[in-house]
Every structure is written in C-alpha cells, then in structure tokens.
Design an enzyme around this catalytic site. Structure first.
Site, PDB file in Angstrom:
ATOM      1  N   ARG A  23      -5.366   1.513  -0.697  1.00 53.98           N
ATOM      2  CA  ARG A  23      -4.572   2.559  -0.801  1.00 53.98           C
ATOM      3  C   ARG A  23      -3.945   2.578  -2.812  1.00 53.98           C
ATOM      4  NH1 ARG A  23       2.032   3.154   0.278  1.00 53.98           N
ATOM      5  NH2 ARG A  23       1.682   0.883   1.406  1.00 53.98           N
ATOM      6  N   ASN A  24      -4.401   1.574  -2.884  1.00 55.24           N
ATOM      7  CA  ASN A  24      -5.214   1.127  -4.822  1.00 55.24           C
ATOM      8  C   ASN A  24      -6.098   0.569  -4.849  1.00 55.24           C
ATOM      9  OD1 ASN A  24      -1.464   1.838  -4.877  1.00 55.24           O
ATOM     10  ND2 ASN A  24      -1.192   0.311  -3.756  1.00 55.24           N
TER      11      ASN A  24
END
Lengths: 405, 405
Positions: A198-199
C-alpha cells in the site's frame, strides 16, 4: 490442468458475482427502477471484490448469523473460514426482507449491484470492533468506519453490475483473479507468493520480494487500489514507481504486478488472514507477512499478523504465510538484511523515518541509494513537487482572488 | 512431543545400530575372535552413518535384491525410498552366507562393526555406475570407487562398535541425529533447512544460509567430515572458518553448525536425494539445493539435483528441497544476489575462480570483502601458508637428508 492453489471454499472454483452480456444488460435496466440505497466506498469495493470472485465463496452481504460467527470464530455458518465481516449498512427504516434494491456508490453515483434482501438486522458494533480490530478506540481508522455505519445491516445475495472506476483508472494493473491465474499458468508457476503493498516499493520491499523470488516460482506484487488514509501516496503514483522498480531491478518472468479493488481496514492480524483468503483466490500459494502487516499506530504487536496464522484451524486456508522479519540496509553486512540475519546494531543500519523520506522527496533531495532505487526516487520527487506546486498555486490564487484549478 | 520432521522409514523413529554399554563390550570382545575383513574408508563411514541412525531405517549392508531395486527404482525391497546403494565388498573367496565377520577399517585398523552375512553376491558395477552416477567414465571419482570394489558383495545386518575417528577429531562439530534433534527442539525449531557443505563458507554460502534463515526457523550448517578429493581444504580448517563466520555474521540462535561422518560420492542428483534422506533423520524439514549440488566436473546439469526432487514418488521423502540459484555479489544491485534476482550482466558481478581464490590465499593476499568475510580469509590464509611452509621444510629437509615430519 492448473497447478495453482485452488480457490477458497468447498467448491474449489472461482465464483464471480459480476453479470455479463445480456444478463448484465437486463439487470442494469431493471436496477434503474429499483429503490436505491447509497453505499460507502468500502461497501462498494467489497462488491467489486465479490464481483470478480476475489471474495469467493461469498454470494452476498453476510447474515447476522454469519456476522456473529465470523466475529467470534472466523467462520461462516457453513463452516468455511472467513476472518472479517463483509456487511452492508443502511439507516433506511422502510427497507425490509424480501425487497430488491439497487446499490449506488455514494462517490460516483454508479449502480454497483442489486441485492435481494434476505434479512434486516442490527449488530453490536463494539463487539465487531473488539473481535476484528481488537480495540474500540475512536482514533483507529477501521473502528471509525464501523462505528459510523448506519444502524441496520442488510443481508442477501447480490448481482454485481460494475467494477467501478478500477478497470479504467488502473488499466494494466487492476486484475481479476481469473486474469492473474492465467498469467501465472502461462509462466508455469505453482508456488506464488503475494506481496501486499500500500506504499511505493523501496529497497526493503524489494528485498522482501527478492527473498520470495529466491524460494518460490514467482512473486505477485499485489497492491491495494482502493482508498487509503489521507496523506498516503495515490495508487497511480505507486503503480508507476513499482513498475519502474520491476523493469529495472528484477529478472524478467520472476514477478508480476497487479492490483486489487479494496480499501485498507487496518485490522492487522485479522486483515492479514483476509489478505491470504483472497490471495488464494488470485492463485497465490503464499502471502508474505512482514512486520506489522496491515497495522496502524501501535494497536498490534509487530508480529501478531504472523502469529495468527498458527492459531487458525488446520486446512482452513490453502494460502500459507511466508513470514519475513523487519528489513533494512546494513552497512556492515554490506547489503540488505533483516533482524533475523543481521547481528549488528542500529548504528550500522540505514533507518529513515517516513517523515524524513517525505521531507527529502518533497524538497527534491536524493534518498540514499541503499534506501531506494533512483528510478523510484525520481517518480516520488516529481509527485511531491507537483503537490507543492498545487499548494503554491492555490495559495497564490487565493491571495489574488484568482483560484486556478 | 517433537515438532520436527519424523525420521525416514515406516517406523518413524531413529534406529541407531551402534551398541552401547555391556552389549558393546561383549560384542567388541567377541569380534576379536572373528574372521576379519578389511573395509574401505567409504564402507567405514557408511557404517558410522548406520551406527548413529543417520541411515535409518537401514539395518546393514544391502542384499542383491535391495541393491537392484535401489539402482533401478530408488527403493528398498520393502518399498522404502532409498536413492544410493550402501554395500560392502570383498574378494575373499572363502566367506559365505552364515558367517559372522569383524569389519576392520583399513586406514586405522579399528574394528568398526560385526556382520552376520546373509548373502554373498556379485553385481554389475557398470549398471550401478550408470544408474547412480549416470556415467561409467573412469575419470569420475565416484565411479572410480565403485569400479575398484572387489568382486563380491556381502549383505547382512551389522552391529556397529565404533564411530571411528569422528567423535575425537571433530569434537563439538560431529553430531549424531539424536543430538541435532535435541538442539533443534531446545531452540523451538520446526522448519529447519540443512545447508550441505564441503568447502569453507564464503559470502555466496552465507547468502544461501541467510535466505533460508529468513523463511525458516533455523539453518543447520551441516558439513561433510569424511574424505574428500586430494587438494580440498581439510575438515578441521573448514570447521574453524565456518565457526568464525557463524560467530561474527549470523544472529545467535538462527544457525547451528554440525558435521556428518560421510564421504562425498559426487553422484549429483542421486546424492542430493541421499543428502535429503539423512537430513530428515537429523531433523531437517528442508535441504538447500543449490547449483550443481554434489556434482563434479560436467557430469550433471547445474539444476539436475533440484529437478530430481520432482520426479520421486509423492511422500517418498519428508525432507523437501529448498532450491536456490547460483549466488554472487552484484555491484550494481549493491549486495548479494542470484541469477533469479539480479537482472544485470557478468561485468557487474564479482566472480572468482577457485584457482584465483587459492592463489590469492596461498600468497597471503586479501580476497575482496564482497567475496569473503575477513575472519574467514584470515583462517584460510593461515592454512595455505602453513602448507607452503610444510612444502618448504620438506624440500629443505630432503636436500640435507634430514626429513622432518
């Protein structure tokens, strides 16, 4: 015949709820005349997950009995393992069992699905929060969403009519489980590890992926495309940064990039299990579980999400956890390492806080080559600088009364 | 109860053939009066392997039927998986079935075991070579030994009386399977990967071990203590070099060093399977299989030893292969990598030939830090320099007629 892990559930086959062709046309037409219920982005993304078969074998939103057993025992009433409630809420007083409704995404106005309501019920939200998030703290972003739910839940089978913005907005990255399975089969893979992201991928994530590449047939770099917390890097920038890393720093045919249409719950251990459930549907035999997987703040111990896999019933999941410790560059080791493989101290390791990373990038500064690959840094620098420019334009515009878009 | 992988065979328990206490005393006394048969170092080390239970469930040297089925189908006549013949040979014309013999190590004169001869038979040596070594080439060091065997094989159960030189010569490193299992249990390990070693550990081996440490409970650095080819580094030097690496470059409690009393066969894929069989007895759930495992020259494809694990019957072995590709330091990647994780070319990689390594070390030169850790280099430099000194002393001594030991 496929050598990939079978989908979740007794049927052992994907059960996508998305209608196609004439069926889709007819149901979409019918939906226009049905009573409409507005749904949140979380409910909407869960519908897309069901639509594409990522939530196989769910057939719709959960009944009270399913909700209860999922909270208490991580199983549906038919005994199938499931770690997190998937529910639909409304404050509509008139809706009742037997109704057929159209579910409309509140952000986009799109009719996402129709539901045949089988049950209207209310839940003990605090119980859900305690069971799933282990906390009722109003600061927890997952708890906030549950506590904000309207007072009734609606259960029932759904027919999904749309994949929302995903196919267009994330073209080439957004994938259905049937698509990723086809890609893995064409590559001849059997043992596939999913890397949940998610990064943007810095070298610590590259290292996680590469450890898995060493011992598996391949790695599915699988990122979340749904909504995140404010301040997080948008998915399109992440996709670009990850593609640059894949293109320049991995061997062809060892990794596949893809995205899934879900939001973060920040439910830590329980969410790690859900991540494994739908990765199994995507064809992954393993899920890489690192430090504080799906965590936020200090709500979960750094390895709680690894340990929970040892506590579920034998055979509950075919997708296994591939635990990896906290990773970093160690100057003394002369390369990437983890807490399990580097015997040295903090002073020998390169550890940057998120704040320092953001500050450096937004000022156009370089991150150390031991922290991030230059192609990735460039994309993030450009993004942060464009943000600054937007802020400057806004400030300047406001001052002169001439607000530019 | 142990969480470790069960020993090989139907009984699922270690079956050491080494006598102890009064039994040992009585049998040793009796052995002195038995007819003596000289055995090779290979036969002697196989006896020790049986003695300590590393070759569980073997009860002695193989019958002709076992030999045949092992050659042809990698199984004993009772169906148990076994990839390499374990036989005893003699040219004694008088020995016959029913005899009881004392087996004497030809190098040390030690009575290693007694055997109750059940069968005297001859074999097609070329068939064994083709089946096990895939070649009958007289240059192959494993083939040489088989072809040099005397013309009869003797089968029968053995009682092992000695562990030979191993317990004393390799104190603290030589281990019985019961000992390694105890160590792993005390460490709380379940998933244990064995790293087979017959050379000092440079960074490429360190990297293999560390990949396994990342994804397993621990790694058993397990080295061969039996005879090698001429010119190889002796086991005691290797042990010291490996200990220096473990002490300085690994996290405590993630690796255990041990040794096993066997010689190299150089049988490549078949030997890799044998390595997995006895590692299972040592309590290892996995065997790291790298490039050209147990190979020599160009007899085997670099990954044949990995592929053979896919060809054995399901469930034949509980110890699984953990395949890892060729590893090296890549300057562009900025760390250790393998052919599966480094997309760069030869020019970016540090690759040293064995000849260059030996030359550098014997001249007291430094190997690059990216190739070998300084503590390891130091120990090897000392060894090679002592060799040079020995040669000089010998030469000098010979010239003056005063040969020193």
């Amino acid at each position: 015949m496929s050598n990939l892990v079978a989908p979740h559930g007794k049927e052992e086959k994907l059960m996508p709820l998305l209608l196609e062709g004439d069926e889709l046309k007819a149901e979409t037409e019918k939906a226009k005349s049905l009573k409409q219920i507005k749904i949140t982005s979380k409910e909407s993304s869960n519908l897309v997950m069901m639509g594409i078969g990522a939530f196989t074998p769910l057939t719709g939103f959960m009944t009270k009995a399913d909700w209860q057993r999922v909270c208490d025992n991580m199983a549906l009433t038919d005994g199938i393992f499931w770690p997190v409630p998937v529910t639909l809420s409304t404050d509509d007083e008139e809706v009742k069992a037997g109704d057929e409704l159209a579910l409309v995404d509140d952000d986009t106005g799109t009719i996402m699905a129709t539901i045949q309501v089988s049950e209207k019920y209310s839940i003990d939200k605090e119980h859900e929060c305690k069971s799933v998030y282990t906390t009722t703290d109003a600061e927890h972003p997952g708890v906030v969403k549950v506590m904000a739910q309207p007072k009734y839940n609606l259960a029932g089978p759904v027919k999904v009519l749309s994949e929302g913005v995903y196919p267009e907005e994330f073209k080439g990255v957004y994938q259905r489980p049937a698509e990723s399975r086809k890609i893995f089969e064409d590559l001849g893979w059997t043992r596939v590890a999913a890397l949940q992201l998610r990064n943007p991928m810095h070298r610590s994530h590259e290292f996680l992926a590469k450890i898995a590449v060493e011992v598996m047939d391949g790695v599915y770099i699988h990122q979340l495309l749904g909504k995140l917390k404010a301040g997080d890097i948008p998915a399109d920038v992440r996709v670009k940064a990850i593609q640059a890393l894949v293109d320049n720093w991995f061997v062809e045919g060892t990794v596949v990039q893809g995205g899934f249409p879900m939001e973060m719950l920040y439910a830590g251990p329980r969410e790690a299990l859900l991540h494994a459930v739908f990765r199994q549907n995507y064809g992954c035999s393993h899920l890489i579980v690192g430090r504080d997987h799906a965590g936020v703040g200090d709500y979960y111990g750094p390895f709680d999400a690894q340990k929970i896999f040892d506590k579920i019933p034998e055979g509950a999941l075919k997708c296994q956890n591939l635990n990896i410790d906290w990773t970093f560059h160690c100057y003394k080791c002369g390369g990437m390492a983890s807490m399990r493989t580097c015997p040295h101290g903090k002073d020998d390791r390169l550890l940057l806080s998120g704040t320092i990373v953001r500050k450096t990038l937004s000022e156009g500064g370089e991150l150390p080559a031991e922290f991030s690959r230059p192609e990735v840094v460039k994309i993030l620098q450009d993004y942060y600088q464009s943000l600054d420019e937007k802020v400057e334009i806004k400030l300047h515009g406001a001052a002169t009364g001439d607000v530019k878009k």
